[in-house]
Design a protein around this motif. Structure first.
Motif, mmCIF file in Angstrom:
data_model
loop_
_atom_site.group_PDB
_atom_site.id
_atom_site.type_symbol
_atom_site.label_atom_id
_atom_site.label_comp_id
_atom_site.label_asym_id
_atom_site.label_seq_id
_atom_site.Cartn_x
_atom_site.Cartn_y
_atom_site.Cartn_z
ATOM 1 N N ASP A 196 0.822 -1.214 0.000
ATOM 2 C CA ASP A 196 0.000 0.000 0.000
ATOM 3 C C ASP A 196 0.855 1.264 0.000
ATOM 4 N N ALA A 197 2.184 1.100 -0.026
ATOM 5 C CA ALA A 197 3.124 2.227 -0.100
ATOM 6 C C ALA A 197 4.478 1.667 -0.518
ATOM 7 N N ARG A 198 5.403 2.548 -0.915
ATOM 8 C CA ARG A 198 6.730 2.079 -1.308
ATOM 9 C C ARG A 198 7.477 1.531 -0.085
ATOM 10 N N ILE A 199 8.108 0.380 -0.264
ATOM 11 C CA ILE A 199 8.848 -0.271 0.815
ATOM 12 C C ILE A 199 10.237 0.361 0.936
ATOM 13 N N PRO A 200 10.683 0.728 2.149
ATOM 14 C CA PRO A 200 11.993 1.357 2.326
ATOM 15 C C PRO A 200 13.142 0.367 2.132
ATOM 16 N N GLU A 201 14.331 0.910 1.877
ATOM 17 C CA GLU A 201 15.489 0.091 1.554
ATOM 18 C C GLU A 201 15.897 -0.854 2.687
ATOM 19 N N LEU A 254 7.711 -5.342 9.656
ATOM 20 C CA LEU A 254 6.983 -4.637 8.595
ATOM 21 C C LEU A 254 6.183 -3.444 9.098
ATOM 22 N N GLY A 255 5.875 -3.412 10.374
ATOM 23 C CA GLY A 255 5.141 -2.275 10.928
ATOM 24 C C GLY A 255 3.764 -2.122 10.307
ATOM 25 N N ASP A 256 3.476 -0.919 9.798
ATOM 26 C CA ASP A 256 2.133 -0.616 9.291
ATOM 27 C C ASP A 256 1.938 -0.946 7.808
ATOM 28 N N TYR A 257 2.950 -1.464 7.147
ATOM 29 C CA TYR A 257 2.792 -1.768 5.716
ATOM 30 C C TYR A 257 1.794 -2.907 5.527
ATOM 31 N N LYS A 258 0.939 -2.735 4.539
ATOM 32 C CA LYS A 258 -0.089 -3.731 4.234
ATOM 33 C C LYS A 258 0.170 -4.310 2.843
ATOM 34 N N PHE A 259 -0.317 -5.543 2.643
ATOM 35 C CA PHE A 259 -0.038 -6.250 1.399
ATOM 36 C C PHE A 259 -1.298 -6.922 0.855
ATOM 37 N N VAL A 260 -1.318 -7.060 -0.454
ATOM 38 C CA VAL A 260 -2.447 -7.697 -1.112
ATOM 39 C C VAL A 260 -1.911 -8.593 -2.225
ATOM 40 N N SER A 261 -2.556 -9.722 -2.427
ATOM 41 C CA SER A 261 -2.282 -10.561 -3.589
ATOM 42 C C SER A 261 -3.282 -10.168 -4.669
ATOM 43 N N ALA A 262 -2.794 -9.780 -5.825
ATOM 44 C CA ALA A 262 -3.688 -9.295 -6.880
ATOM 45 C C ALA A 262 -3.285 -9.859 -8.233
ATOM 46 N N THR A 263 -4.272 -10.095 -9.065
ATOM 47 C CA THR A 263 -4.051 -10.551 -10.433
ATOM 48 C C THR A 263 -4.415 -9.432 -11.392
ATOM 49 N N TYR A 264 -3.488 -9.131 -12.304
ATOM 50 C CA TYR A 264 -3.702 -8.102 -13.323
ATOM 51 C C TYR A 264 -3.532 -8.712 -14.709
ATOM 52 N N ARG A 265 -4.168 -8.079 -15.685
ATOM 53 C CA ARG A 265 -3.923 -8.424 -17.074
ATOM 54 C C ARG A 265 -3.489 -7.171 -17.827
#
Length: 382
Positions: A196-201, A254-265
Protein backbone atom coordinates in the motif's frame (compact mmCIF):
# COMPACT_ATOMS: atom_id res chain seq x y z
CA UNK A 1 26.32 -18.41 -17.69
CA UNK A 2 26.59 -14.81 -16.50
CA UNK A 3 25.72 -13.89 -12.91
CA UNK A 4 22.77 -11.81 -14.10
CA UNK A 5 21.55 -9.34 -16.74
CA UNK A 6 24.26 -7.07 -18.09
CA UNK A 7 22.28 -3.93 -17.24
CA UNK A 8 21.83 -5.09 -13.66
CA UNK A 9 25.23 -6.53 -12.75
CA UNK A 10 26.06 -4.38 -9.73
CA UNK A 11 26.83 -6.02 -6.41
CA UNK A 12 23.46 -5.27 -4.78
CA UNK A 13 21.44 -6.76 -7.62
CA UNK A 14 23.67 -9.83 -7.87
CA UNK A 15 23.19 -10.26 -4.13
CA UNK A 16 19.41 -10.36 -4.58
CA UNK A 17 19.71 -13.05 -7.25
CA UNK A 18 21.96 -15.16 -5.07
CA UNK A 19 19.71 -14.75 -2.04
CA UNK A 20 16.59 -15.76 -3.99
CA UNK A 21 18.37 -18.76 -5.52
CA UNK A 22 19.46 -19.86 -2.05
CA UNK A 23 15.99 -19.35 -0.57
CA UNK A 24 14.05 -21.18 -3.28
CA UNK A 25 16.73 -23.70 -4.16
CA UNK A 26 18.06 -24.69 -0.73
CA UNK A 27 16.12 -23.15 2.18
CA UNK A 28 12.64 -24.14 1.00
CA UNK A 29 12.12 -27.85 0.48
CA UNK A 30 8.33 -27.82 0.24
CA UNK A 31 5.42 -25.37 0.40
CA UNK A 32 5.01 -25.77 4.16
CA UNK A 33 8.52 -24.35 4.70
CA UNK A 34 7.30 -20.84 3.82
CA UNK A 35 7.38 -18.52 6.85
CA UNK A 36 4.41 -16.28 5.99
CA UNK A 37 0.98 -16.33 4.36
CA UNK A 38 2.08 -14.26 1.37
CA UNK A 39 1.49 -17.16 -1.01
CA UNK A 40 -2.27 -17.28 -0.57
CA UNK A 41 -4.90 -19.25 -2.50
CA UNK A 42 -6.82 -17.62 -5.31
CA UNK A 43 -9.54 -15.16 -4.34
CA UNK A 44 -11.79 -16.79 -6.95
CA UNK A 45 -13.10 -20.36 -6.94
CA UNK A 46 -10.99 -22.73 -9.04
CA UNK A 47 -13.02 -23.85 -12.10
CA UNK A 48 -13.72 -27.54 -12.39
CA UNK A 49 -11.80 -27.90 -15.65
CA UNK A 50 -8.71 -26.38 -13.99
CA UNK A 51 -8.97 -28.65 -10.95
CA UNK A 52 -9.09 -31.56 -13.36
CA UNK A 53 -5.85 -30.64 -15.15
CA UNK A 54 -4.02 -29.85 -11.89
CA UNK A 55 -4.90 -33.35 -10.66
CA UNK A 56 -2.89 -34.77 -13.58
CA UNK A 57 0.37 -33.11 -12.46
CA UNK A 58 3.02 -35.17 -10.67
CA UNK A 59 2.91 -34.73 -6.85
CA UNK A 60 6.63 -33.86 -6.66
CA UNK A 61 6.07 -30.88 -8.96
CA UNK A 62 3.11 -29.67 -6.93
CA UNK A 63 5.01 -30.05 -3.63
CA UNK A 64 7.68 -27.58 -4.80
CA UNK A 65 5.11 -25.00 -5.90
CA UNK A 66 5.38 -21.60 -4.11
CA UNK A 67 3.06 -19.38 -6.15
CA UNK A 68 0.28 -17.07 -4.98
CA UNK A 69 -3.17 -16.95 -6.49
CA UNK A 70 -4.02 -18.97 -9.59
CA UNK A 71 -2.90 -17.87 -13.02
CA UNK A 72 -5.07 -19.42 -15.72
CA UNK A 73 -5.82 -17.15 -18.70
CA UNK A 74 -8.80 -18.00 -20.86
CA UNK A 75 -8.93 -19.08 -24.52
CA UNK A 76 -5.58 -20.87 -24.53
CA UNK A 77 -6.01 -23.43 -27.30
CA UNK A 78 -2.97 -23.58 -29.63
CA UNK A 79 -1.32 -20.59 -27.92
CA UNK A 80 2.38 -20.05 -27.26
CA UNK A 81 2.74 -19.29 -23.55
CA UNK A 82 5.71 -18.14 -21.46
CA UNK A 83 5.85 -18.60 -17.66
CA UNK A 84 8.14 -16.10 -15.93
CA UNK A 85 9.73 -17.67 -12.87
CA UNK A 86 8.28 -21.11 -13.56
CA UNK A 87 9.91 -22.78 -10.55
CA UNK A 88 9.13 -26.50 -10.43
CA UNK A 89 6.84 -26.19 -13.46
CA UNK A 90 3.41 -26.72 -11.93
CA UNK A 91 1.76 -23.93 -13.90
CA UNK A 92 3.62 -24.92 -17.08
CA UNK A 93 2.29 -28.45 -16.93
CA UNK A 94 -1.19 -27.17 -16.16
CA UNK A 95 -1.06 -24.84 -19.16
CA UNK A 96 0.48 -27.49 -21.41
CA UNK A 97 -2.80 -29.40 -21.13
CA UNK A 98 -4.90 -26.30 -21.83
CA UNK A 99 -2.97 -25.15 -24.93
CA UNK A 100 -3.15 -28.66 -26.35
CA UNK A 101 -0.63 -30.60 -28.38
CA UNK A 102 -0.49 -27.85 -31.04
CA UNK A 103 0.31 -25.17 -28.45
CA UNK A 104 3.55 -24.69 -26.57
CA UNK A 105 4.64 -23.58 -23.09
CA UNK A 106 8.08 -22.27 -22.12
CA UNK A 107 9.11 -21.89 -18.50
CA UNK A 108 12.04 -19.69 -17.48
CA UNK A 109 13.65 -19.60 -14.04
CA UNK A 110 17.06 -18.66 -12.64
CA UNK A 111 17.09 -21.38 -9.97
CA UNK A 112 18.64 -24.59 -11.25
CA UNK A 113 17.33 -26.65 -8.30
CA UNK A 114 13.76 -25.78 -9.26
CA UNK A 115 14.36 -26.39 -12.96
CA UNK A 116 15.82 -29.78 -12.18
CA UNK A 117 12.46 -30.81 -10.71
CA UNK A 118 10.55 -29.35 -13.66
CA UNK A 119 12.69 -31.05 -16.33
CA UNK A 120 12.67 -34.40 -14.54
CA UNK A 121 8.98 -34.88 -15.31
CA UNK A 122 8.74 -33.75 -18.96
CA UNK A 123 8.43 -37.30 -20.30
CA UNK A 124 6.06 -38.28 -17.49
CA UNK A 125 3.60 -35.51 -18.37
CA UNK A 126 3.95 -35.99 -22.14
CA UNK A 127 2.82 -39.59 -21.72
CA UNK A 128 0.20 -38.68 -19.11
CA UNK A 129 -1.42 -36.14 -21.46
CA UNK A 130 -1.24 -38.51 -24.45
CA UNK A 131 1.01 -36.28 -26.55
CA UNK A 132 3.35 -37.65 -29.24
CA UNK A 133 6.06 -35.19 -28.24
CA UNK A 134 6.56 -32.64 -25.42
CA UNK A 135 4.89 -29.26 -25.80
CA UNK A 136 6.79 -27.71 -22.90
CA UNK A 137 10.43 -26.73 -22.34
CA UNK A 138 12.36 -25.07 -19.53
CA UNK A 139 15.07 -22.41 -19.84
CA UNK A 140 17.48 -21.18 -17.20
CA UNK A 141 17.69 -17.40 -17.26
CA UNK A 142 16.57 -14.11 -15.78
CA UNK A 143 13.11 -12.63 -16.27
CA UNK A 144 14.75 -9.20 -16.61
CA UNK A 145 16.84 -10.42 -19.59
CA UNK A 146 14.73 -12.68 -21.80
CA UNK A 147 16.82 -11.84 -24.88
CA UNK A 148 19.95 -13.21 -23.18
CA UNK A 149 18.01 -16.41 -22.54
CA UNK A 150 17.30 -16.70 -26.27
CA UNK A 151 13.64 -15.66 -26.26
CA UNK A 152 12.80 -13.82 -29.45
CA UNK A 153 10.82 -10.64 -30.00
CA UNK A 154 7.08 -11.03 -30.62
CA UNK A 155 7.18 -14.80 -30.11
CA UNK A 156 4.49 -15.39 -27.45
CA UNK A 157 0.73 -14.97 -27.35
CA UNK A 158 0.50 -14.96 -23.54
CA UNK A 159 2.90 -14.51 -20.64
CA UNK A 160 2.02 -15.60 -17.13
CA UNK A 161 3.79 -15.10 -13.83
CA UNK A 162 2.83 -16.32 -10.39
CA UNK A 163 4.23 -14.50 -7.35
CA UNK A 164 7.62 -13.89 -8.99
CA UNK A 165 7.86 -10.26 -10.15
CA UNK A 166 8.12 -9.13 -6.51
CA UNK A 167 11.36 -11.13 -6.24
CA UNK A 168 12.99 -9.18 -9.08
CA UNK A 169 15.33 -6.29 -8.22
CA UNK A 170 14.52 -4.62 -11.58
CA UNK A 171 10.78 -4.74 -12.19
CA UNK A 172 10.83 -2.16 -14.99
CA UNK A 173 13.11 -4.46 -17.01
CA UNK A 174 10.75 -7.38 -16.37
CA UNK A 175 7.85 -5.44 -17.89
CA UNK A 176 9.95 -4.14 -20.80
CA UNK A 177 11.16 -7.64 -21.68
CA UNK A 178 7.65 -9.07 -21.39
CA UNK A 179 6.39 -6.38 -23.76
CA UNK A 180 9.21 -7.14 -26.21
CA UNK A 181 8.58 -10.88 -26.51
CA UNK A 182 4.79 -10.58 -26.70
CA UNK A 183 3.11 -10.57 -30.08
CA UNK A 184 0.86 -7.62 -30.94
CA UNK A 185 -2.41 -8.29 -29.16
CA UNK A 186 -0.61 -10.45 -26.60
CA UNK A 187 -1.21 -10.44 -22.87
CA UNK A 188 0.77 -10.50 -19.63
CA UNK A 189 -1.57 -12.16 -17.12
CA UNK A 190 -0.01 -12.39 -13.69
CA UNK A 191 -0.59 -12.71 -9.97
CA UNK A 192 1.72 -10.97 -7.52
CA UNK A 193 2.07 -9.28 -4.14
CA UNK A 194 1.59 -5.50 -3.86
CA UNK A 195 2.06 -3.03 -1.03
CA UNK A 196 0.00 0.00 0.00
CA UNK A 197 3.12 2.23 -0.10
CA UNK A 198 6.73 2.08 -1.31
CA UNK A 199 8.85 -0.27 0.82
CA UNK A 200 11.99 1.36 2.33
CA UNK A 201 15.49 0.09 1.55
CA UNK A 202 16.16 -1.30 5.04
CA UNK A 203 13.23 -3.72 4.71
CA UNK A 204 14.23 -4.63 1.16
CA UNK A 205 17.62 -5.69 2.53
CA UNK A 206 16.03 -8.32 4.79
CA UNK A 207 16.60 -11.68 3.05
CA UNK A 208 13.65 -13.46 4.67
CA UNK A 209 11.20 -10.63 3.97
CA UNK A 210 12.35 -10.54 0.36
CA UNK A 211 12.27 -14.31 -0.02
CA UNK A 212 8.76 -14.39 1.44
CA UNK A 213 7.60 -12.05 -1.37
CA UNK A 214 6.92 -9.12 0.98
CA UNK A 215 9.68 -6.50 1.01
CA UNK A 216 10.15 -6.74 -2.75
CA UNK A 217 6.47 -6.02 -3.41
CA UNK A 218 5.67 -3.12 -5.72
CA UNK A 219 3.49 -0.28 -4.52
CA UNK A 220 0.40 -0.93 -6.64
CA UNK A 221 0.44 2.61 -8.03
CA UNK A 222 3.97 2.05 -9.33
CA UNK A 223 2.71 -0.95 -11.30
CA UNK A 224 0.13 1.25 -13.02
CA UNK A 225 2.80 3.81 -13.92
CA UNK A 226 5.47 1.36 -15.06
CA UNK A 227 3.08 -0.68 -17.21
CA UNK A 228 1.91 2.35 -19.19
CA UNK A 229 5.47 3.71 -19.51
CA UNK A 230 6.52 0.42 -21.11
CA UNK A 231 3.62 0.56 -23.59
CA UNK A 232 0.96 -1.71 -22.15
CA UNK A 233 -2.68 -0.68 -21.96
CA UNK A 234 -3.87 0.44 -18.56
CA UNK A 235 -3.65 -2.63 -16.27
CA UNK A 236 -6.93 -4.44 -15.73
CA UNK A 237 -7.43 -5.63 -12.14
CA UNK A 238 -8.95 -9.12 -12.11
CA UNK A 239 -9.12 -9.99 -8.43
CA UNK A 240 -7.46 -9.23 -5.10
CA UNK A 241 -7.23 -10.62 -1.58
CA UNK A 242 -5.61 -9.22 1.55
CA UNK A 243 -2.45 -10.93 2.81
CA UNK A 244 -2.16 -11.55 6.53
CA UNK A 245 1.52 -12.18 7.20
CA UNK A 246 0.85 -14.69 9.96
CA UNK A 247 4.31 -14.41 11.51
CA UNK A 248 4.65 -12.11 14.54
CA UNK A 249 8.37 -11.55 14.05
CA UNK A 250 7.93 -10.54 10.41
CA UNK A 251 4.86 -8.43 11.23
CA UNK A 252 6.90 -6.47 13.78
CA UNK A 253 9.57 -5.74 11.17
CA UNK A 254 6.98 -4.64 8.59
CA UNK A 255 5.14 -2.28 10.93
CA UNK A 256 2.13 -0.62 9.29
CA UNK A 257 2.79 -1.77 5.72
CA UNK A 258 -0.09 -3.73 4.23
CA UNK A 259 -0.04 -6.25 1.40
CA UNK A 260 -2.45 -7.70 -1.11
CA UNK A 261 -2.28 -10.56 -3.59
CA UNK A 262 -3.69 -9.29 -6.88
CA UNK A 263 -4.05 -10.55 -10.43
CA UNK A 264 -3.70 -8.10 -13.32
CA UNK A 265 -3.92 -8.42 -17.07
CA UNK A 266 -1.77 -6.19 -19.29
CA UNK A 267 -2.28 -6.13 -23.07
CA UNK A 268 0.09 -5.13 -25.86
CA UNK A 269 -2.21 -3.44 -28.35
CA UNK A 270 -0.86 -2.51 -31.82
CA UNK A 271 0.18 1.12 -32.15
CA UNK A 272 -2.49 3.35 -33.65
CA UNK A 273 -5.36 0.98 -32.89
CA UNK A 274 -8.75 2.65 -32.77
CA UNK A 275 -10.21 3.18 -29.31
CA UNK A 276 -13.96 3.66 -29.25
CA UNK A 277 -16.51 2.49 -26.70
CA UNK A 278 -19.17 0.15 -28.04
CA UNK A 279 -21.53 -2.71 -27.28
CA UNK A 280 -20.25 -6.28 -27.37
CA UNK A 281 -21.88 -9.68 -27.10
CA UNK A 282 -20.02 -12.74 -25.82
CA UNK A 283 -20.61 -15.90 -27.85
CA UNK A 284 -19.98 -18.42 -25.04
CA UNK A 285 -17.36 -20.48 -26.89
CA UNK A 286 -14.42 -20.24 -24.45
CA UNK A 287 -13.71 -23.62 -22.85
CA UNK A 288 -15.11 -23.83 -19.34
CA UNK A 289 -16.86 -20.46 -19.65
CA UNK A 290 -19.85 -21.36 -21.75
CA UNK A 291 -22.31 -19.23 -19.74
CA UNK A 292 -20.22 -16.20 -18.76
CA UNK A 293 -16.71 -14.79 -19.04
CA UNK A 294 -15.41 -12.75 -16.09
CA UNK A 295 -12.81 -10.62 -17.87
CA UNK A 296 -11.83 -8.59 -14.80
CA UNK A 297 -13.36 -7.13 -11.64
CA UNK A 298 -15.37 -4.67 -13.71
CA UNK A 299 -16.59 -6.72 -16.67
CA UNK A 300 -18.49 -10.01 -16.52
CA UNK A 301 -19.78 -10.92 -19.98
CA UNK A 302 -22.86 -13.15 -20.12
CA UNK A 303 -23.46 -15.26 -23.18
CA UNK A 304 -25.72 -13.66 -25.81
CA UNK A 305 -26.19 -10.55 -23.66
CA UNK A 306 -24.92 -7.20 -24.89
CA UNK A 307 -22.68 -5.15 -22.64
CA UNK A 308 -21.33 -1.64 -22.96
CA UNK A 309 -17.50 -1.49 -22.87
CA UNK A 310 -15.23 1.55 -22.60
CA UNK A 311 -12.69 2.45 -25.28
CA UNK A 312 -9.79 0.62 -23.58
CA UNK A 313 -11.66 -2.66 -23.23
CA UNK A 314 -13.13 -2.37 -26.73
CA UNK A 315 -9.61 -2.00 -28.12
CA UNK A 316 -8.32 -4.94 -26.06
CA UNK A 317 -11.12 -7.28 -27.09
CA UNK A 318 -10.95 -6.40 -30.78
CA UNK A 319 -7.12 -6.61 -31.05
CA UNK A 320 -6.39 -9.68 -28.93
CA UNK A 321 -7.09 -13.42 -29.04
CA UNK A 322 -10.58 -12.59 -27.78
CA UNK A 323 -11.63 -10.86 -31.01
CA UNK A 324 -13.40 -13.97 -32.31
CA UNK A 325 -15.22 -14.52 -29.02
CA UNK A 326 -17.39 -11.39 -29.35
CA UNK A 327 -19.77 -9.66 -31.70
CA UNK A 328 -19.06 -5.93 -31.82
CA UNK A 329 -21.81 -3.35 -32.24
CA UNK A 330 -19.97 -0.07 -32.73
CA UNK A 331 -21.29 3.42 -32.17
CA UNK A 332 -22.89 5.34 -35.00
CA UNK A 333 -23.19 9.12 -34.96
CA UNK A 334 -22.48 9.23 -31.24
CA UNK A 335 -25.24 6.75 -30.37
CA UNK A 336 -24.93 3.19 -29.14
CA UNK A 337 -27.47 1.03 -30.92
CA UNK A 338 -28.44 -2.35 -29.56
CA UNK A 339 -28.66 -5.05 -32.22
CA UNK A 340 -31.65 -6.49 -30.38
CA UNK A 341 -33.35 -3.14 -29.92
CA UNK A 342 -33.41 -3.83 -26.19
CA UNK A 343 -31.28 -3.13 -23.14
CA UNK A 344 -27.71 -4.00 -22.37
CA UNK A 345 -25.55 -4.58 -19.31
CA UNK A 346 -23.32 -1.95 -17.76
CA UNK A 347 -19.89 -2.59 -16.18
CA UNK A 348 -19.50 -2.60 -12.42
CA UNK A 349 -18.20 0.49 -10.66
CA UNK A 350 -15.08 -0.81 -8.91
CA UNK A 351 -11.91 0.77 -7.58
CA UNK A 352 -8.60 0.42 -9.42
CA UNK A 353 -6.99 0.24 -5.96
CA UNK A 354 -6.73 -3.48 -5.06
CA UNK A 355 -7.02 -2.74 -1.33
CA UNK A 356 -10.28 -0.85 -1.91
CA UNK A 357 -11.51 -3.57 -4.26
CA UNK A 358 -11.20 -6.15 -1.47
CA UNK A 359 -13.36 -3.93 0.74
CA UNK A 360 -15.92 -3.44 -2.03
CA UNK A 361 -16.17 -7.15 -2.70
CA UNK A 362 -16.41 -7.88 1.00
CA UNK A 363 -19.24 -5.43 1.51
CA UNK A 364 -21.06 -6.53 -1.66
CA UNK A 365 -21.25 -2.88 -2.68
CA UNK A 366 -20.11 -3.37 -6.27
CA UNK A 367 -22.87 -2.17 -8.57
CA UNK A 368 -23.24 -1.30 -12.26
CA UNK A 369 -21.63 2.08 -12.87
CA UNK A 370 -24.92 3.82 -13.67
CA UNK A 371 -27.31 1.61 -11.76
CA UNK A 372 -27.84 -0.84 -14.60
CA UNK A 373 -29.83 -0.85 -17.83
CA UNK A 374 -32.56 -0.26 -18.21
CA UNK A 375 -35.83 1.14 -16.98
CA UNK A 376 -35.69 4.08 -19.37
CA UNK A 377 -34.81 2.78 -22.86
CA UNK A 378 -34.23 6.26 -24.29
CA UNK A 379 -31.87 7.27 -21.47
CA UNK A 380 -29.85 4.06 -21.81
CA UNK A 381 -29.20 4.30 -25.51
CA UNK A 382 -27.82 7.80 -25.70
Amino acid sequence: MADGPTAASNTAVSGVYNDVKEYYGKTLKKTSDLKSNACVPSAKPVPAYVRKVIAEIHPDVVAKYYGCGLVVPESLECSRVLDLGCGSGRDCYMLSQLVGEKGHVTGIDMTEDQLEVARKYIDYHTQRFGYKKPNVNFVQGYIEALAEAGLEEKSYDIIISNCVVNLSPDKASVLREAYRVLKDGGELYFSDVYSDARIPEDLKANKVLWGECLSGALWWEDLMRLAEEVGFCKPRLVTASIITVGNKELEKLLGDYKFVSATYRLFKIPKGSEKKSCLVMYNGEITGLEESFEFDAQYNFKVDKEMEVDDDVASILSNSRFSGEFTFQHQHSGLKTSSSGGCWDKPKAVSVNPFELVQQLGSASVTPSTGGCCGDQQACCQ
